[in-house]
Write an enzyme that holds these catalytic residues in place. Sequence first.
Site, short mmCIF file in Angstrom:
data_model
loop_
_atom_site.label_atom_id
_atom_site.label_comp_id
_atom_site.label_asym_id
_atom_site.label_seq_id
_atom_site.Cartn_x
_atom_site.Cartn_y
_atom_site.Cartn_z
N ASN A 6 0.85 -1.19 0.00
CA ASN A 6 0.00 0.00 0.00
C ASN A 6 0.89 1.25 0.00
O ASN A 6 1.70 1.44 0.92
CB ASN A 6 -0.90 -0.04 1.25
CG ASN A 6 -1.86 1.13 1.31
OD1 ASN A 6 -1.45 2.26 1.06
ND2 ASN A 6 -3.10 0.88 1.62
N HIS A 9 1.00 6.17 1.83
CA HIS A 9 1.80 7.04 2.68
C HIS A 9 2.88 7.81 1.92
O HIS A 9 3.41 8.80 2.43
CB HIS A 9 2.42 6.24 3.84
CG HIS A 9 1.40 5.92 4.90
ND1 HIS A 9 0.42 4.98 4.72
CD2 HIS A 9 1.20 6.45 6.13
CE1 HIS A 9 -0.34 4.93 5.79
NE2 HIS A 9 0.11 5.82 6.67
N HIS A 42 -5.62 3.72 -1.75
CA HIS A 42 -6.95 4.07 -1.23
C HIS A 42 -7.30 5.45 -1.76
O HIS A 42 -6.65 6.43 -1.42
CB HIS A 42 -6.89 4.06 0.30
CG HIS A 42 -8.22 4.26 0.97
ND1 HIS A 42 -8.40 4.09 2.31
CD2 HIS A 42 -9.44 4.62 0.49
CE1 HIS A 42 -9.66 4.33 2.63
NE2 HIS A 42 -10.31 4.66 1.54
N ARG A 44 -9.46 8.11 -1.17
CA ARG A 44 -10.41 8.59 -0.16
C ARG A 44 -11.27 9.72 -0.71
O ARG A 44 -10.85 10.46 -1.58
CB ARG A 44 -9.62 9.10 1.07
CG ARG A 44 -9.19 8.00 2.00
CD ARG A 44 -8.60 8.58 3.29
NE ARG A 44 -8.43 7.54 4.29
CZ ARG A 44 -9.33 7.25 5.22
NH1 ARG A 44 -10.45 7.94 5.32
NH2 ARG A 44 -9.11 6.29 6.08
N ARG A 48 -7.02 12.87 0.73
CA ARG A 48 -5.96 13.36 1.63
C ARG A 48 -4.57 12.85 1.23
O ARG A 48 -3.57 13.38 1.65
CB ARG A 48 -6.26 12.98 3.08
CG ARG A 48 -6.15 11.50 3.36
CD ARG A 48 -6.32 11.20 4.83
NE ARG A 48 -7.69 11.43 5.25
CZ ARG A 48 -8.21 10.91 6.37
NH1 ARG A 48 -7.45 10.16 7.14
NH2 ARG A 48 -9.45 11.12 6.71
N GLU A 69 -8.77 0.69 -2.91
CA GLU A 69 -9.73 0.72 -1.79
C GLU A 69 -10.59 1.97 -1.95
O GLU A 69 -10.07 3.04 -2.26
CB GLU A 69 -8.98 0.81 -0.46
CG GLU A 69 -8.06 -0.34 -0.19
CD GLU A 69 -7.15 -0.06 1.00
OE1 GLU A 69 -7.29 0.99 1.65
OE2 GLU A 69 -6.28 -0.89 1.26
N THR A 100 -8.39 3.66 8.38
CA THR A 100 -9.61 2.85 8.43
C THR A 100 -9.67 2.07 9.73
O THR A 100 -8.89 1.15 9.96
CB THR A 100 -9.64 1.87 7.22
OG1 THR A 100 -9.23 2.59 6.06
CG2 THR A 100 -11.02 1.32 7.01
N GLU A 150 -11.19 -9.16 2.90
CA GLU A 150 -9.94 -8.76 3.55
C GLU A 150 -10.24 -8.61 5.04
O GLU A 150 -11.08 -7.79 5.44
CB GLU A 150 -9.40 -7.45 2.96
CG GLU A 150 -8.10 -7.04 3.67
CD GLU A 150 -7.31 -5.96 2.96
OE1 GLU A 150 -7.47 -5.79 1.73
OE2 GLU A 150 -6.53 -5.28 3.65
N HIS A 214 -3.91 -4.22 7.74
CA HIS A 214 -4.01 -3.13 8.69
C HIS A 214 -3.13 -3.36 9.92
O HIS A 214 -3.34 -4.31 10.66
CB HIS A 214 -5.45 -2.84 9.16
CG HIS A 214 -5.61 -1.40 9.54
ND1 HIS A 214 -5.19 -0.91 10.74
CD2 HIS A 214 -6.06 -0.34 8.84
CE1 HIS A 214 -5.41 0.38 10.78
NE2 HIS A 214 -5.94 0.77 9.64
N1 PXP Z 1 -5.89 -2.88 3.96
C1 PXP Z 1 -6.85 -1.94 4.05
C2 PXP Z 1 -8.23 -2.27 3.57
C3 PXP Z 1 -6.56 -0.65 4.54
O1 PXP Z 1 -7.54 0.27 4.62
C4 PXP Z 1 -5.24 -0.35 4.92
C5 PXP Z 1 -4.92 1.02 5.43
O2 PXP Z 1 -5.01 1.94 4.41
C6 PXP Z 1 -4.26 -1.35 4.79
C7 PXP Z 1 -4.62 -2.61 4.34
C8 PXP Z 1 -2.83 -1.11 5.14
O3 PXP Z 1 -2.71 -0.84 6.49
P1 PXP Z 1 -1.32 -0.34 7.08
O4 PXP Z 1 -1.00 0.94 6.40
O5 PXP Z 1 -1.60 -0.19 8.53
O6 PXP Z 1 -0.32 -1.41 6.76
#
Ligand code: PXP
Length: 260
Positions: A6, A9, A42, A44, A48, A69, A100, A150, A214
Site C-alpha cells: 500500500n 503514505h 486508497h 479517499r 488526503r 480501496e 480505516t 480482507e 491493517h
Molecule cells: N488494507 C486496508 C483495507 C486498509 O484500509 C489499509 C490502510 O489503508 C491497509 C490494508 C494497510 O494498512 P497499514 O498501512 O496499517 O499497513
Amino acid sequence: MYLGVNIDHIALLREARAINDPDPLDALGIARRAGADQITIHLREDRRHINDDDVARIMQNSHLPVNIECSINPEMIEIVGAFRPARVTLVPEKREEVTTEGGLDLGGNYEALDQAVFYLKRLEIEVSLFIDPTVENIKSAKGLAVDWVELHTGKYANIYAMLNTNLAQTKHCIKELNVERTRLKKMLKTSIKELEDSAIAAKNDYGLKVAVGHGLNYQNVSDIVKIQEIEELNIGQSIIARSIFTGFENAVKEMRDLIK
Ligand code: PXP
C-alpha cells in the site's frame, strides 16, 4: 502468500508539502523488483493522499495488478470503476478518522454494498470487502457474491503492540505487569483465533479468497503468515516507515522475506 504494498503514505508525505515529491508513481518499479505482487491504493473521498491523477498514472504505468480501496459511496464506486483496476476493496470511511478503523458493517449497508458489488462485477472487476474477522461477516460476504474478503488485523496489531511496547516501559510494578501480560496474551490468542477461524470459513466453507491487512509490521506479521488459508497481505505504513531508514526496495524485500 502474496504481498500487496500500500503506497498511500508516499502520497501522504507529498501532501505534507503540497509539491510533487515524493511521487507514488516512482514506487511501482521498485516494489515490483523487490517482490511485491500487487499495488494497493486508497482513493479517499477527501483525497488526503492518493488523488484521481495518481490513480490514472498508476493504472497506466503499473505492471502489477492494482487494488483500489474506496468507500461504498456510489459516486466513488463510479469514479474507481472507470479506472478498471484488477480489484476494488470496499472499506468503511469516515472523514474524521486517521486511518480505516474497523471493518464494514455489512448488515447496515447491505443495499449499498449489493449495488456496488453488482456495478463493479459488471465491469469485470474483482471485489473484496474489508471486514472484521467473524464467521458471521464471512457468511454475509458470501451472500453479497464477492470474490475476496480482507480481514481487518487492526485489533490483533493493537493488542500485539500493547503486549510488546507499553509493558516494556512499566517494569517497576512486577505483579501488576504479570497480570496484565497474562490478560493481553489471552486477548492476542483470541484475536489470532478469530482471524484463523474466519480465514478457514471463508476459504473452505464459502470458497472466498482471503486477504488480511491493517497494522501489520515486521514484528507482528509472523503469527499471521502461519494461517495457511490467507492468500494475501496488504501492508503500507510499516513498509513506508522502514523505507526512510533502509530504502523502499530493502523495506519491501525484507517484508517479502519474512512472509516467505
Ligand atoms: N488494507 C486496508 C483495507 C486498509 O484500509 C489499509 C490502510 O489503508 C491497509 C490494508 C494497510 O494498512 P497499514 O498501512 O496499517 O499497513
